[in-house]
Design a protein around this motif. Structure first.
Motif: not given
Length: 70
Positions: A3-5, A9-12, A41-45
């Protein structure tokens, strides 16, 4: 993504204009450096997931055309 990731990602990446690292950090109670780390980390995922899906799709197409491993 957790959820945090997903929120970061949505905000940024999807909001116009994108939220700053500071703004995201304030909402989540994190430093801007920690937000940056979570975003990376989220971008890598997301990249890994996209690559995996592309490879699976390519394999399915080859198999359907009779060219892939059976």
């Amino acid at each position: 993504l957790n959820k945090r990731e997903h929120m970061i990602m949505t905000w940024r990446r999807l909001e116009e204009p994108p939220r700053t690292l500071d703004a995201c950090g304030e909402v989540l109670g994190l430093s801007k450096e920690r937000v940056r780390q979570i975003e990376a980390l989220a971008f890598t995922k997301v990249q890994k997931s996209m690559k995996r899906h592309m490879l699976e799709d390519q394999e399915a197409r080859l198999k359907a055309a009779g060219q892939g491993p059976s």
